[in-house]
Design a protein around this motif. Structure first.
Motif, PDB file in Angstrom:
ATOM      1  N   ASP A   9       0.869  -1.181   0.000  1.00 29.12           N
ATOM      2  CA  ASP A   9       0.000   0.000   0.000  1.00 29.12           C
ATOM      3  C   ASP A   9       0.901   1.225   0.000  1.00 29.12           C
ATOM      4  O   ASP A   9       1.927   1.227   0.686  1.00 29.12           O
ATOM      5  CB  ASP A   9      -0.899   0.002   1.244  1.00 29.12           C
ATOM      6  N   MET A  14      -1.758   2.908   6.339  1.00 24.14           N
ATOM      7  CA  MET A  14      -2.545   1.742   5.944  1.00 24.14           C
ATOM      8  C   MET A  14      -1.712   0.464   6.117  1.00 24.14           C
ATOM      9  O   MET A  14      -2.216  -0.551   6.598  1.00 24.14           O
ATOM     10  CB  MET A  14      -3.009   1.894   4.488  1.00 24.14           C
ATOM     11  N   ASP A  54      -2.927  -2.943  -2.521  1.00 24.43           N
ATOM     12  CA  ASP A  54      -3.679  -1.727  -2.828  1.00 24.43           C
ATOM     13  C   ASP A  54      -3.734  -1.609  -4.350  1.00 24.43           C
ATOM     14  O   ASP A  54      -2.915  -2.197  -5.054  1.00 24.43           O
ATOM     15  CB  ASP A  54      -2.947  -0.530  -2.212  1.00 24.43           C
ATOM     16  N   ILE A  81      -7.074  -4.759  -1.553  1.00 19.84           N
ATOM     17  CA  ILE A  81      -7.713  -3.913  -0.543  1.00 19.84           C
ATOM     18  C   ILE A  81      -7.821  -2.521  -1.152  1.00 19.84           C
ATOM     19  O   ILE A  81      -6.812  -1.875  -1.415  1.00 19.84           O
ATOM     20  CB  ILE A  81      -6.914  -3.900   0.774  1.00 19.84           C
ATOM     21  N   SER A  83     -10.682   1.080  -2.129  1.00 20.13           N
ATOM     22  CA  SER A  83     -11.925   1.792  -1.848  1.00 20.13           C
ATOM     23  C   SER A  83     -12.933   1.547  -2.967  1.00 20.13           C
ATOM     24  O   SER A  83     -12.568   1.217  -4.086  1.00 20.13           O
ATOM     25  CB  SER A  83     -11.651   3.286  -1.690  1.00 20.13           C
ATOM     26  N   LYS A 104     -12.072  -0.591   1.371  1.00 18.19           N
ATOM     27  CA  LYS A 104     -11.674   0.437   2.332  1.00 18.19           C
ATOM     28  C   LYS A 104     -12.831   1.417   2.455  1.00 18.19           C
ATOM     29  O   LYS A 104     -13.492   1.667   1.456  1.00 18.19           O
ATOM     30  CB  LYS A 104     -10.457   1.220   1.816  1.00 18.19           C
ATOM     31  N   PRO A 105     -13.095   2.024   3.575  1.00 17.58           N
ATOM     32  CA  PRO A 105     -12.434   1.720   4.841  1.00 17.58           C
ATOM     33  C   PRO A 105     -12.927   0.372   5.367  1.00 17.58           C
ATOM     34  O   PRO A 105     -14.117   0.072   5.280  1.00 17.58           O
ATOM     35  CB  PRO A 105     -12.863   2.874   5.742  1.00 17.58           C
TER      36      PRO A 105
END
Length: 124
Positions: A9, A14, A54, A81, A83, A104-105
């Motif tokens: 990430d 994070m 990410d 992971i 958003s 996310k979150p």
């Protein structure tokens, strides 16, 4: 046996947050990368049991990094992971070979539940 994880990430907070959750859960965080280029290097070097990835990062994003890691190791277990704003990217990442995604979150319970499922699927 403790499962080894590479956390990828671009946001240090994070990585720190995920590392804390993973370690409390009994996983060993063997490496951290802030972009896809470093993730690929560390994957080759560390050969972790799975990767948290990410999607939006400098230099090389998560979708391309996932594709490249899967080329190195077709059995690589990669959990995206990201958003919700990156819904298209999440689909691209799954098509690139990611086995799961966490939005996310996130809350700790969701992360733990998903990772425990993945852990069960990893044969020692």
């Amino acid at each position: 046996m403790m499962k080894r994880v590479l956390v990828v990430d671009d946001a240090a907070f994070m990585r720190l947050s995920l590392k804390g959750i993973l370690e409390r859960c009994g996983f060993e965080v063997v490496g951290e990368a802030e972009n896809g280029v470093k993730a690929i290097q560390l994957y080759r070097q560390l050969k972790p049991d799975f990767v948290t990835m990410d999607l939006t990062m400098p230099e090389l994003g998560g979708v391309d990094a996932t594709k490249m890691i899967k080329m190195i190791d077709n059995e690589a277990k990669i959990v995206v992971i990201s958003s919700m704003g990156h819904e298209t990217s999440v689909k691209e990442a799954i098509m690139a070979g990611a086995i799961s995604f966490i939005l996310k979150p996130f809350d700790e319970e969701t992360v733990i539940r998903q990772l425990k499922e993945i852990e069960k699927s990893i044969v020692d």
